[in-house]
Motif scaffolding. Structure first.
Motif, PDB file in Angstrom:
ATOM      1  N   SER A 137       5.216 -12.308  -8.575  1.00 44.99           N
ATOM      2  CA  SER A 137       5.407 -13.637  -9.149  1.00 44.99           C
ATOM      3  C   SER A 137       4.285 -14.539  -8.649  1.00 44.99           C
ATOM      4  N   ALA A 138       3.988 -15.601  -9.399  1.00 41.22           N
ATOM      5  CA  ALA A 138       2.862 -16.467  -9.047  1.00 41.22           C
ATOM      6  C   ALA A 138       3.066 -17.170  -7.713  1.00 41.22           C
ATOM      7  N   ASP A 139       4.338 -17.384  -7.312  1.00 36.60           N
ATOM      8  CA  ASP A 139       4.590 -18.067  -6.038  1.00 36.60           C
ATOM      9  C   ASP A 139       4.711 -17.097  -4.863  1.00 36.60           C
ATOM     10  N   SER A 140       4.455 -15.797  -5.099  1.00 37.73           N
ATOM     11  CA  SER A 140       4.436 -14.755  -4.060  1.00 37.73           C
ATOM     12  C   SER A 140       5.801 -14.467  -3.445  1.00 37.73           C
ATOM     13  N   LYS A 141       6.867 -14.932  -4.055  1.00 37.83           N
ATOM     14  CA  LYS A 141       8.194 -14.729  -3.480  1.00 37.83           C
ATOM     15  C   LYS A 141       8.897 -13.491  -4.029  1.00 37.83           C
ATOM     16  N   ARG A 142       8.392 -12.939  -5.119  1.00 35.77           N
ATOM     17  CA  ARG A 142       9.034 -11.770  -5.715  1.00 35.77           C
ATOM     18  C   ARG A 142       7.994 -10.717  -6.089  1.00 35.77           C
ATOM     19  N   LEU A 143       8.428  -9.457  -6.031  1.00 36.94           N
ATOM     20  CA  LEU A 143       7.568  -8.326  -6.369  1.00 36.94           C
ATOM     21  C   LEU A 143       8.396  -7.300  -7.120  1.00 36.94           C
ATOM     22  N   LEU A 144       7.847  -6.798  -8.232  1.00 42.24           N
ATOM     23  CA  LEU A 144       8.490  -5.730  -8.990  1.00 42.24           C
ATOM     24  C   LEU A 144       7.837  -4.402  -8.625  1.00 42.24           C
ATOM     25  N   VAL A 145       8.643  -3.440  -8.191  1.00 45.80           N
ATOM     26  CA  VAL A 145       8.128  -2.103  -7.892  1.00 45.80           C
ATOM     27  C   VAL A 145       8.805  -1.094  -8.813  1.00 45.80           C
ATOM     28  N   GLY A 146       8.107   0.010  -9.048  1.00 47.81           N
ATOM     29  CA  GLY A 146       8.626   1.053  -9.920  1.00 47.81           C
ATOM     30  C   GLY A 146       8.828   2.349  -9.172  1.00 47.81           C
ATOM     31  N   ASP A 147       9.858   3.079  -9.525  1.00 45.50           N
ATOM     32  CA  ASP A 147      10.159   4.412  -8.995  1.00 45.50           C
ATOM     33  C   ASP A 147      10.009   5.352 -10.185  1.00 45.50           C
ATOM     34  N   PHE A 148       9.060   6.279 -10.118  1.00 50.39           N
ATOM     35  CA  PHE A 148       8.746   7.029 -11.331  1.00 50.39           C
ATOM     36  C   PHE A 148       8.380   8.476 -11.042  1.00 50.39           C
ATOM     37  N   ARG A 149       8.534   9.279 -12.073  1.00 56.82           N
ATOM     38  CA  ARG A 149       7.992  10.627 -12.125  1.00 56.82           C
ATOM     39  C   ARG A 149       6.800  10.552 -13.065  1.00 56.82           C
ATOM     40  N   GLU A 150       5.711  11.222 -12.734  1.00 56.59           N
ATOM     41  CA  GLU A 150       4.469  11.053 -13.491  1.00 56.59           C
ATOM     42  C   GLU A 150       4.719  11.094 -14.990  1.00 56.59           C
ATOM     43  N   GLY A 173       9.628  14.433  -5.698  1.00 52.98           N
ATOM     44  CA  GLY A 173       8.910  14.527  -6.962  1.00 52.98           C
ATOM     45  C   GLY A 173       8.693  13.195  -7.643  1.00 52.98           C
ATOM     46  N   ARG A 174       9.261  12.121  -7.076  1.00 56.55           N
ATOM     47  CA  ARG A 174       9.054  10.793  -7.627  1.00 56.55           C
ATOM     48  C   ARG A 174       8.163   9.989  -6.694  1.00 56.55           C
ATOM     49  N   ARG A 175       7.600   8.896  -7.189  1.00 56.95           N
ATOM     50  CA  ARG A 175       6.711   8.047  -6.410  1.00 56.95           C
ATOM     51  C   ARG A 175       7.082   6.586  -6.608  1.00 56.95           C
ATOM     52  N   ILE A 176       6.653   5.758  -5.661  1.00 52.60           N
ATOM     53  CA  ILE A 176       6.856   4.313  -5.746  1.00 52.60           C
ATOM     54  C   ILE A 176       5.500   3.637  -5.921  1.00 52.60           C
ATOM     55  N   ASN A 217      10.726   5.873 -15.668  1.00 53.79           N
ATOM     56  CA  ASN A 217      10.558   4.779 -14.699  1.00 53.79           C
ATOM     57  C   ASN A 217      11.870   4.047 -14.461  1.00 53.79           C
ATOM     58  N   THR A 218      12.132   3.709 -13.199  1.00 51.95           N
ATOM     59  CA  THR A 218      13.170   2.744 -12.849  1.00 51.95           C
ATOM     60  C   THR A 218      12.509   1.676 -12.000  1.00 51.95           C
ATOM     61  N   TYR A 219      13.105   0.467 -11.950  1.00 50.39           N
ATOM     62  CA  TYR A 219      12.437  -0.666 -11.319  1.00 50.39           C
ATOM     63  C   TYR A 219      13.383  -1.390 -10.362  1.00 50.39           C
ATOM     64  N   THR A 220      12.765  -1.997  -9.334  1.00 50.13           N
ATOM     65  CA  THR A 220      13.499  -2.792  -8.360  1.00 50.13           C
ATOM     66  C   THR A 220      12.766  -4.111  -8.151  1.00 50.13           C
ATOM     67  N   TYR A 275       0.845  -1.198   0.000  1.00 48.73           N
ATOM     68  CA  TYR A 275       0.000   0.000   0.000  1.00 48.73           C
ATOM     69  C   TYR A 275       0.879   1.245   0.000  1.00 48.73           C
ATOM     70  N   PRO A 276       0.362   2.381  -0.515  1.00 51.25           N
ATOM     71  CA  PRO A 276       1.166   3.606  -0.572  1.00 51.25           C
ATOM     72  C   PRO A 276       1.318   4.229   0.804  1.00 51.25           C
ATOM     73  N   ALA A 277       2.462   4.892   0.993  1.00 48.80           N
ATOM     74  CA  ALA A 277       2.728   5.648   2.212  1.00 48.80           C
ATOM     75  C   ALA A 277       3.382   6.954   1.780  1.00 48.80           C
ATOM     76  N   GLY A 278       2.564   8.001   1.632  1.00 48.93           N
ATOM     77  CA  GLY A 278       3.065   9.222   1.037  1.00 48.93           C
ATOM     78  C   GLY A 278       3.446   8.963  -0.406  1.00 48.93           C
ATOM     79  N   ASP A 279       4.664   9.353  -0.786  1.00 50.39           N
ATOM     80  CA  ASP A 279       5.146   9.061  -2.132  1.00 50.39           C
ATOM     81  C   ASP A 279       5.874   7.728  -2.190  1.00 50.39           C
ATOM     82  N   GLY A 280       6.010   7.058  -1.040  1.00 59.52           N
ATOM     83  CA  GLY A 280       6.678   5.762  -0.993  1.00 59.52           C
ATOM     84  C   GLY A 280       5.684   4.620  -0.992  1.00 59.52           C
ATOM     85  N   TYR A 281       6.178   3.428  -0.670  1.00 64.39           N
ATOM     86  CA  TYR A 281       5.345   2.235  -0.703  1.00 64.39           C
ATOM     87  C   TYR A 281       5.791   1.301   0.415  1.00 64.39           C
ATOM     88  N   VAL A 282       4.830   0.604   1.020  1.00 65.23           N
ATOM     89  CA  VAL A 282       5.102  -0.316   2.115  1.00 65.23           C
ATOM     90  C   VAL A 282       4.542  -1.688   1.764  1.00 65.23           C
TER      91      VAL A 282
END
Length: 249
Positions: free
Chosen positions: A48-61, A39-42, A65-68, A14-21
């Motif tokens: 992943s289908a097995d719930s072990k991995r998550l892709l998040v993005g760091d972006f300006r509207e 000025g950027r947001r997450i 985009n950059t990804y982790t 869920y979002p927390a300000g411009d970040g993500y938790v």
């Protein structure tokens, strides 16, 4: 993405300000992702289908985009390199990011085949999903969200008219072969209903139906059993729906 739930229902994002938790619903562990600069947001992209991995993005509207890639069991974070000309669609259990070329057409066009690339190994690989033999006249693949099936052996993606009205859901094998048309969706000739694939639970496919008709605005969660549709629950029109395997805007 505003709210997301892992396919096994354990992790809530869920979002927390411009970040993500990301929070472990079975315990007290949380992982916070602050934006890289003011000025950027997450936002979360795909699980992943097995719930072990998550892709998040760091972006300006709108761009840049950059990804982790987050490994949930260990908490490790790895930069994910995705070309600016591509859009992430799905994430395999092995950590490969499935992406497609960004749309270049200014107007809606009919899409009969969609090429996706999985990036994560030394070479990368591309698969073309050709649905021309199964699509009805005027139907098109939706080059939007593509879900990795929970058994990790292919994808789920929607089809509809070229102007964006959903008409069905396809199951596609990992090699791009269309396995089946899972369900046909009722066509609303007045364009008052909009469907999305939410995810898959133990009973099968879950969809959402958003109704815009005056006086009966609502979002309904719909289960697919065989070829039949069954309404599960009606929610307020502005509700954010998150079920295992899904993200909600």
């Amino acid at each position: 993405m505003l709210l997301s739930l892992s396919p096994d229902g354990r992790w809530l994002g869920y979002p927390a300000g411009d970040g993500y938790v990301v929070r472990d619903l079975t315990g007290t562990r949380t992982m916070a992702f602050p934006p890289s600069e003011t000025g950027r947001r997450i936002a979360t992209w795909v699980w992943s289908a097995d719930s072990k991995r998550l892709l998040v993005g760091d972006f300006r509207e709108g761009n840049d985009n950059t990804y982790t890639l987050l490994d949930l069991p260990t908490g490790s974070r790895t930069p994910a390199v995705i070309a600016a000309a591509r859009t992430p669609l799905a994430l395999t259990n092995e950590g490969e990011i499935v992406s497609r070329a960004r749309d270049q057409q200014p107007e809606p066009v009919r899409v009969l085949a969609l090429t996706v690339s999985a990036v994560g190994d030394a070479t990368g690989r591309s698969v073309t999903i050709d649905a021309s033999a199964i699509l009805a006249q005027n139907e098109s693949l939706f080059p939007g969200p593509v879900l990795v099936h929970p058994d990790a052996d292919g994808y789920l993606l929607g089809v509809g008219t070229a102007d964006g009205i959903s008409t069905g859901v396809l199951r596609v094998a990992a090699d791009g072969r269309v396995v089946e048309r899972i369900v046909d969706l009722p066509r609303d000739t007045r364009n008052r209903e909009f469907w999305n694939v939410l995810g898959v639970n133990g009973d099968g496919l879950l969809l959402s139906r958003r109704t815009n008709d005056t006086g009966r605005q609502a979002t309904t969660v719909v289960a697919v059993t065989g070829k039949a549709l069954r309404d599960l629950v009606a929610l307020p029109h502005e509700a954010i729906v998150a079920v295992p395997g899904a993200s909600a805007r």
